[in-house]
Design a protein around this motif. Sequence first.
Motif, short mmCIF file in Angstrom:
data_model
loop_
_atom_site.label_atom_id
_atom_site.label_comp_id
_atom_site.label_asym_id
_atom_site.label_seq_id
_atom_site.Cartn_x
_atom_site.Cartn_y
_atom_site.Cartn_z
N GLU A 41 43.09 -12.23 7.05
CA GLU A 41 42.42 -13.52 6.83
C GLU A 41 43.42 -14.58 6.38
O GLU A 41 43.39 -15.72 6.84
N ILE A 42 44.33 -14.19 5.51
CA ILE A 42 45.36 -15.14 5.05
C ILE A 42 46.25 -15.55 6.22
O ILE A 42 46.57 -16.74 6.38
N LEU A 43 46.65 -14.61 7.05
CA LEU A 43 47.51 -14.92 8.19
C LEU A 43 46.80 -15.84 9.18
O LEU A 43 47.42 -16.74 9.77
N VAL A 62 44.45 -18.07 8.48
CA VAL A 62 44.42 -19.40 7.87
C VAL A 62 45.80 -20.07 7.98
O VAL A 62 45.91 -21.25 8.32
N LEU A 63 46.87 -19.33 7.70
CA LEU A 63 48.22 -19.90 7.81
C LEU A 63 48.55 -20.29 9.25
O LEU A 63 49.20 -21.31 9.49
N ALA A 64 48.10 -19.50 10.22
CA ALA A 64 48.34 -19.83 11.63
C ALA A 64 47.60 -21.11 12.01
O ALA A 64 48.15 -21.97 12.71
N ILE A 92 46.77 -23.59 9.95
CA ILE A 92 47.49 -24.69 9.28
C ILE A 92 48.77 -25.01 10.04
O ILE A 92 49.12 -26.18 10.23
N GLY A 93 49.49 -23.99 10.49
CA GLY A 93 50.71 -24.21 11.27
C GLY A 93 50.45 -24.95 12.56
O GLY A 93 51.21 -25.85 12.95
#
Length: 143
Positions: A19-21, A23-25, A27-28
């Motif tokens: 889930e964190i990855l 969200v980071l993807a 945002i990226g």
Amino acid sequence: MNIRSVKKTKRNAGVSLIEILVVLAIIGMIMGLVAPRVLDYFGRAKSQSASIQMSNIKGALQLMYIDIGRYPTEAEGLSLLLAASDQVKGWNGPYLDTENGLKDPWDRRYLFRAPGTDKAFDLFSLGRDGQSGGSKEDADIFL
């Protein structure tokens, strides 16, 4: 509440690495789309700032023209707006507050040519790259 329901709640309470990855993807990807546009706006803002500063310098040159009856020679340059030469009669300046008023947003002095190509003087900046020609942020800016 019994013990089994507490254990289920604790087991599902955290955020997983996936889930964190995700969200980071996301945002990226958003930053990849937004960043070039923001940088383009900054470049245009500097070019617009240079145009406004050159208009202010032109006004100062016109005030000086009223006082001394001529524009500075190319040898005298824009520095005549800040301090009088002994040979200039009627100078009633300074016509600009600081030396920084003669620098473009890229921290280079504005270029002055007198007489100009089709008028009394040319006032210009060579843009971000500091070289003749160019496009977008690197384009020359003429008054």
